[in-house]
Design a protein around this motif. Structure first.
Motif, PDB file in Angstrom:
ATOM      1  N   GLY A 102      71.360  65.753 -33.746  1.00 26.26           N
ATOM      2  CA  GLY A 102      70.024  65.790 -34.338  1.00 26.26           C
ATOM      3  C   GLY A 102      69.153  64.605 -33.988  1.00 26.26           C
ATOM      4  N   ARG A 103      69.589  63.768 -33.021  1.00 19.96           N
ATOM      5  CA  ARG A 103      68.795  62.590 -32.685  1.00 19.96           C
ATOM      6  C   ARG A 103      67.745  62.881 -31.617  1.00 19.96           C
ATOM      7  N   ARG A 104      68.026  63.848 -30.769  1.00 20.14           N
ATOM      8  CA  ARG A 104      67.153  64.078 -29.621  1.00 20.14           C
ATOM      9  C   ARG A 104      66.752  65.537 -29.510  1.00 20.14           C
ATOM     10  N   LEU A 105      65.697  65.731 -28.756  1.00 21.90           N
ATOM     11  CA  LEU A 105      65.285  67.080 -28.365  1.00 21.90           C
ATOM     12  C   LEU A 105      65.266  67.145 -26.855  1.00 21.90           C
ATOM     13  N   VAL A 106      65.660  68.268 -26.305  1.00 16.82           N
ATOM     14  CA  VAL A 106      65.393  68.503 -24.893  1.00 16.82           C
ATOM     15  C   VAL A 106      64.323  69.587 -24.843  1.00 16.82           C
ATOM     16  N   ALA A 107      63.249  69.286 -24.120  1.00 20.41           N
ATOM     17  CA  ALA A 107      62.129  70.226 -23.995  1.00 20.41           C
ATOM     18  C   ALA A 107      62.072  70.694 -22.549  1.00 20.41           C
ATOM     19  N   THR A 108      62.054  72.005 -22.356  1.00 22.10           N
ATOM     20  CA  THR A 108      62.014  72.563 -21.001  1.00 22.10           C
ATOM     21  C   THR A 108      60.570  72.888 -20.642  1.00 22.10           C
ATOM     22  N   ALA A 109      60.146  72.345 -19.503  1.00 16.19           N
ATOM     23  CA  ALA A 109      58.744  72.501 -19.078  1.00 16.19           C
ATOM     24  C   ALA A 109      58.606  73.670 -18.099  1.00 16.19           C
ATOM     25  N   TYR A 110      57.538  74.413 -18.271  1.00 21.26           N
ATOM     26  CA  TYR A 110      57.230  75.550 -17.388  1.00 21.26           C
ATOM     27  C   TYR A 110      55.745  75.491 -17.031  1.00 21.26           C
ATOM     28  N   ARG A 111      55.405  76.092 -15.891  1.00 17.39           N
ATOM     29  CA  ARG A 111      53.992  76.221 -15.544  1.00 17.39           C
ATOM     30  C   ARG A 111      53.371  77.439 -16.206  1.00 17.39           C
ATOM     31  N   LYS A 112      54.181  78.527 -16.334  1.00 21.34           N
ATOM     32  CA  LYS A 112      53.692  79.765 -16.957  1.00 21.34           C
ATOM     33  C   LYS A 112      54.592  80.119 -18.122  1.00 21.34           C
ATOM     34  N   ASN A 113      54.132  81.068 -18.890  1.00 20.24           N
ATOM     35  CA  ASN A 113      54.913  81.502 -20.046  1.00 20.24           C
ATOM     36  C   ASN A 113      56.151  82.280 -19.578  1.00 20.24           C
ATOM     37  N   PRO A 114      57.344  81.751 -19.821  1.00 21.60           N
ATOM     38  CA  PRO A 114      58.536  82.470 -19.374  1.00 21.60           C
ATOM     39  C   PRO A 114      58.794  83.747 -20.167  1.00 21.60           C
ATOM     40  N   ASP A 115      58.064  83.916 -21.263  1.00 18.56           N
ATOM     41  CA  ASP A 115      58.215  85.144 -22.048  1.00 18.56           C
ATOM     42  C   ASP A 115      57.193  86.206 -21.632  1.00 18.56           C
ATOM     43  N   ARG A 116      56.395  85.896 -20.630  1.00 20.42           N
ATOM     44  CA  ARG A 116      55.401  86.865 -20.142  1.00 20.42           C
ATOM     45  C   ARG A 116      55.858  87.366 -18.772  1.00 20.42           C
ATOM     46  N   LYS A 117      56.159  88.666 -18.723  1.00 22.60           N
ATOM     47  CA  LYS A 117      56.455  89.274 -17.430  1.00 22.60           C
ATOM     48  C   LYS A 117      55.121  89.657 -16.784  1.00 22.60           C
ATOM     49  N   VAL A 118      54.978  89.256 -15.568  1.00 24.62           N
ATOM     50  CA  VAL A 118      53.676  89.354 -14.915  1.00 24.62           C
ATOM     51  C   VAL A 118      53.598  90.609 -14.059  1.00 24.62           C
ATOM     52  N   ALA A 119      52.459  91.294 -14.180  1.00 21.51           N
ATOM     53  CA  ALA A 119      52.243  92.513 -13.384  1.00 21.51           C
ATOM     54  C   ALA A 119      52.117  92.138 -11.908  1.00 21.51           C
ATOM     55  N   VAL A 120      52.907  92.795 -11.080  1.00 20.58           N
ATOM     56  CA  VAL A 120      52.878  92.525  -9.642  1.00 20.58           C
ATOM     57  C   VAL A 120      52.587  93.839  -8.937  1.00 20.58           C
ATOM     58  N   PRO A 121      51.620  93.857  -8.054  1.00 19.46           N
ATOM     59  CA  PRO A 121      51.313  95.111  -7.358  1.00 19.46           C
ATOM     60  C   PRO A 121      52.544  95.619  -6.604  1.00 19.46           C
ATOM     61  N   GLY A 122      52.828  96.884  -6.782  1.00 18.43           N
ATOM     62  CA  GLY A 122      53.944  97.482  -6.068  1.00 18.43           C
ATOM     63  C   GLY A 122      53.414  98.304  -4.918  1.00 18.43           C
ATOM     64  N   ASN A 123      54.171  99.305  -4.537  1.00 20.18           N
ATOM     65  CA  ASN A 123      53.696 100.180  -3.478  1.00 20.18           C
ATOM     66  C   ASN A 123      52.472 100.932  -3.977  1.00 20.18           C
ATOM     67  N   GLY A 124      51.473 101.038  -3.155  1.00 15.88           N
ATOM     68  CA  GLY A 124      50.256 101.731  -3.548  1.00 15.88           C
ATOM     69  C   GLY A 124      49.562 100.968  -4.657  1.00 15.88           C
ATOM     70  N   SER A 125      49.160 101.653  -5.720  1.00 18.30           N
ATOM     71  CA  SER A 125      48.413 101.012  -6.799  1.00 18.30           C
ATOM     72  C   SER A 125      49.280 100.742  -8.033  1.00 18.30           C
ATOM     73  N   VAL A 126      50.588 101.028  -7.952  1.00 20.42           N
ATOM     74  CA  VAL A 126      51.444 100.888  -9.130  1.00 20.42           C
ATOM     75  C   VAL A 126      51.776  99.408  -9.361  1.00 20.42           C
ATOM     76  N   SER A 127      51.675  98.989 -10.611  1.00 12.60           N
ATOM     77  CA  SER A 127      52.055  97.629 -10.977  1.00 12.60           C
ATOM     78  C   SER A 127      53.145  97.679 -12.025  1.00 12.60           C
ATOM     79  N   TRP A 128      54.013  96.732 -12.016  1.00 13.64           N
ATOM     80  CA  TRP A 128      54.979  96.650 -13.098  1.00 13.64           C
ATOM     81  C   TRP A 128      55.281  95.184 -13.387  1.00 13.64           C
ATOM     82  N   PRO A 129      55.508  94.862 -14.664  1.00 16.41           N
ATOM     83  CA  PRO A 129      55.720  93.456 -15.023  1.00 16.41           C
ATOM     84  C   PRO A 129      57.086  92.948 -14.554  1.00 16.41           C
TER      85      PRO A 129
END
Lengths: 409, 184
Positions: A191-218
Motif C-alpha cells: 500500500g505504499r506505492r502506485l504503479v500507473a500505466t500510461a497510454y496515448r489512447k483509451n485502451p478500453d476503446r476499440k477503434v473503428a478501422v476501415p475494412g474491405n470496401g466500406s465496412v468498419s469494425w472496432p
C-alpha cells in the motif's frame, strides 16, 4: 470474608497461574508495526491516520513478517459469506482478503463506429458495510490494502490526474498529476506505492478501422507508452519508464489487446505485464525492474501465468487456473502440480493455504458450465468449497455479471 | 524505530510481557488467546510511540484497559462474555476458600469487559477510584457505580457468594449511573 476480598484473591490466584507469552512476541509486534505503518502511509494520502487491526494483511516485506499473524488462531470474522446473494449487498471476506467492491462492464457502441468498454463500480461503504454504486464519473478505481483509500481516474481514459478517494467520505482528498496520461493504477502489496500505466489512447476503446470496401469494425490497438511509480504517502511521482506495446504488423494488425497494464509482483519488488497465451505458448509475463529495465522472473514466480492469485503469501504454492473440473496448485520452483483445488479461477490467497476463487455451481457443474459460477473459498489439499456468494448474476440494469475487487483487509 | 530503540523495546517486552499478560488474562475473563491478542495489539501501539513514552508499562496497561473496554463497546454492545460452563455450585461446603475462588473466577468471566476491567483495576491493581477513572477516561462516580453494580452482578451470578459479607463499595452505592465514557 467480604466479597471484595474474594475478588482480590481470585484474581491474584488466576494471575499467578499464567506463564509468559508464547513464541517471539517482540518479532510479532515489530512485524505488526511495519504492516501498520504501510497501511498508514496509504491512509496518509488522505491526511488521515486510522487505527488498523494487527495481523490482518499477509504481505511479506522483510525479516520477521512471516511471523506477523494474530497472536491466536483465525480472526473472529475469518469468513464473512453471503451465499444467498447473487449480487453482493453485504461485505464479503475470507481470511486476509475482503471484497472492497465489484465492477460491471458493458460495451457501448459509439457514433463513429468505435466501441467503448465502460465499467460501473460498486464500493463497500465502511460505515454500513454494504456495497453502494460509486460515482459514474470514475472510469477506474483501485482500492488500497486496508480498504480505506482508493485511487481513481475520471472521465474517458487516459486521465491526466489520479485522485485519492477517501472511502468513508466519498471525497477526493488529493489529486496527483503524473505528467503522462494514464489508464490504470494499481497499489503495491504494502500500500505504499502506485504503479500507473500510461497510454496515448483509451485502451478500453476499440477503434473503428476501415475494412474491405466500406465496412468498419472496432479493433484493439497498442498505445501504451510506459509507466510511473508514485509514492502514495507523499504523492511523489517517479521518473517515466518507457515500455511501449508492439507495433502493428505489416498488415496493420495489432498482436494482442489494447489494455496491457503494468502490475506489481508478489512482494512489490518487480513489475510485470501479462501476456496472453498465443501461438501454442501458455500465458506468460514480461518482467521489469522498478527502474524500468527488463529483467528475468523471480525464481518463485517464473512459472506464474495468468492467475492473479499467483504465489501464496509464504511462497509455498503457486495458483494456476483450470476449468470447471478444478485447477492445479503448483510448486513455484518446478512448476509441478502438487495439489488440486475444486475451483476454476483463482483470484487471491486468503492465507497460506486458502484461496478466494470462482467455481461453477456444483449442482450444474457438468464440465461445461464454467461461467455459471460463484465466489468461493477453497483450501489446498481439500475438496471442500465454502460459498461466499450465490451464483453470480447481473445486477439490475446490467447485462453482465459482476467482477469482484479483492484486496487485503 | 532505530536499532537502539528496538533493543530497548525488546528488553521491555521480554522483562514485562509476562506481568502484562497476567493482567490481560484477567481482563479477558481467563481467555488466554484473547489476552495474547489484546497484549500484542497494545504493544504494537506502544512500539509506534516508543520514543515519546515516558513510562512504557503504565502506557501499555492503559492501552490494555481502554482497548478491552472500547472493543467491547464498539463491537459487542450489551453482550456478556460467554463461558463454556455456568458457574458451578460449590455444594454444602461453600465456606472452603478454594471452592469459593473457583466460583468467583467463573462469575468474573461472565461480567462485561467494562465491569471486569473496573474490578481488576480496583482489586488486582489496587488503584484508588480516581486513578481508575483517569485510566478509563470516565468520572469517579462512574467508577464507583460500576464497581457497585459489578459486585452485585457477581452475587446474582453465584448465589454461593451470599455467605460473604458486603464489600465497602456495596455499602454506599453511588447515585451516579452515567454510562462509562471512554476516549480512545
Amino acid at each position: 470474608m467480604n466479597v471484595d476480598q474474594l475478588v482480590r484473591e481470585a484474581l491474584q490466584e488466576q494471575a499467578a497461574e499464567q506463564g509468559g507469552p508464547r513464541g517471539d512476541l517482540v518479532g510479532r509486534v515489530l512485524a505488526g508495526r511495519r504492516r501498520r505503518r504501510a497501511r498508514t502511509l496509504a491512509g496518509a494520502a488522505l491526511g488521515t491516520v486510522a487505527a488498523v487491526a494487527v495481523g490482518v494483511t499477509a504481505l511479506d516485506i522483510g525479516d520477521g513478517d512471516k511471523d506477523a499473524h494474530p497472536a491466536s488462531g483465525p480472526r473472529a470474522d475469518d469468513v464473512i459469506a453471503h451465499p444467498d446473494q447473487s449480487v453482493p449487498r453485504d461485505f464479503v471476506a475470507a481470511g486476509n482478503v475482503g471484497m472492497a467492491g465489484y465492477s460491471v462492464s458493458r460495451d457501448v457502441p459509439q457514433g463513429n463506429g468505435d466501441e467503448l468498454l465502460v465499467r460501473s463500480y460498486f464500493l463497500l461503504n465502511p460505515e454500513t458495510r454494504k456495497y453502494e454504486k460509486a460515482d459514474a464519473k470514475w472510469a477506474w478505481i483501485a482500492v488500497a490494502p486496508g480498504m480505506r483509500t482508493a485511487a481513481v481516474l475520471e472521465g474517458e481514459l487516459p486521465a491526466r490526474r489520479i485522485g485519492m478517494l477517501d472511502l468513508r467520505t466519498g471525497k477526493v482528498t488529493r489529486w496527483i498529476t503524473p505528467g503522462h496520461r494514464v489508464a490504470a493504477v494499481e497499489w503495491s502489496p504494502d500500500g505504499r506505492r502506485l504503479v500507473a500505466t500510461a497510454y496515448r489512447k483509451n485502451p478500453d476503446r476499440k477503434v473503428a478501422v476501415p475494412g474491405n470496401g466500406s465496412v468498419s469494425w472496432p479493433k484493439h490497438h497498442g498505445s501504451r507508452t510506459g509507466y510511473l511509480l508514485i509514492e502514495a504517502g507523499s504523492g511523489h511521482v517517479g521518473p517515466f519508464r518507457d515500455v511501449p506495446q508492439p507495433t502493428p504488423d505489416k498488415h496493420g494488425m495489432f498482436p494482442g489487446v489494447s489494455r496491457q497494464d503494468v502490475h506489481f509482483n508478489h512482494d512489490g519488488t518487480r513489475l510485470y505485464v501479462q501476456q496472453y497465451a498465443r501461438q501454442g505458448r501458455k500465458s506468460y509475463r514480461d518482467w521489469y525492474t522498478l527502474n524500468g529495465g527488463p529483467t528475468s522472473a523471480p525464481a518463485a514466480e517464473k512459472h506464474a501465468g495468468w492467475p492473479k492469485a499467483g504465489l501464496s503469501p509464504d511462497g509455498t504454492y503457486l495458483a494456476d487456473d483450470g476449468g470447471p473440473n478444478g485447477s492445479a496448485i503448483r510448486d513455484p520452483r518446478t512448476g509441478e502440480q502438487v495439489a488440486r483445488v475444486p475451483s476454476g479461477e483463482q483470484l487471491a490467497w486468503a492465507d497460506n493455504k486458502r484461496l478466494v476463487a470462482l467455481a461453477c455451481d456444483p449442482a450444474r457443474c457438468t464440465g461445461k458450465d464454467e461461467h455459471r459460477n460463484r465466489l468461493v473459498l477453497v483450501t489446498v489439499g481439500s475438496k471442500k468449497t465454502v460459498p461466499l456468494t450465490a451464483v453470480r448474476t447481473a445486477p439490475k440494469g446490467y447485462e453482465r455479471v459482476w467482477t469482484p475487487m479483492l484486496t487485503a483487509r | 524505530m532505530d536499532a537502539e530503540s528496538q533493543d530497548r523495546f525488546r528488553e521491555f517486552v521480554e522483562s514485562r510481557s509476562a506481568a502484562l499478560l497476567r493482567t490481560a488474562v484477567l481482563l479477558t475473563g481467563g481467555d488466554r488467546h484473547a489476552a495474547e491478542d489484546l497484549l500484542q495489539n497494545a504493544l504494537v501501539k506502544a512500539a509506534g510511540r516508543w520514543n515519546r513514552i515516558d513510562d512504557p508499562e503504565a502506557y501499555v496497561r492503559r492501552i490494555l484497559y481502554r482497548q478491552q473496554v472500547n472493543r467491547w463497546r464498539l463491537k459487542w454492545p450489551r453482550r456478556e462474555v460467554a463461558v463454556a460452563e455456568p458457574p458451578e455450585r460449590a455444594g454444602a461446603d461453600t465456606a472452603a476458600g478454594a471452592e469459593l475462588r473457583v466460583v468467583m473466577r467463573a462469575a468474573l468471566a461472565r461480567l462485561t469487559p467494562r465491569q471486569r476491567s473496573v474490578l481488576v483495576l480496583r482489586y488486582f491493581e489496587d488503584l484508588p477510584e480516581a486513578d481508575v477513572a483517569r485510566i478509563l477516561g470516565c468520572s469517579v462516580g462512574t467508577v464507583r457505580s460500576t464497581t457497585h453494580r459489578s459486585l452485585a452482578r457477581l452475587r446474582s451470578l453465584a448465589p454461593e457468594l451470599a455467605v460473604l459479607g458486603p464489600a465497602v463499595a456495596e455499602a454506599a452505592p453511588s447515585s451516579d449511573i452515567s454510562p462509562v465514557e471512554v476516549r480512545p
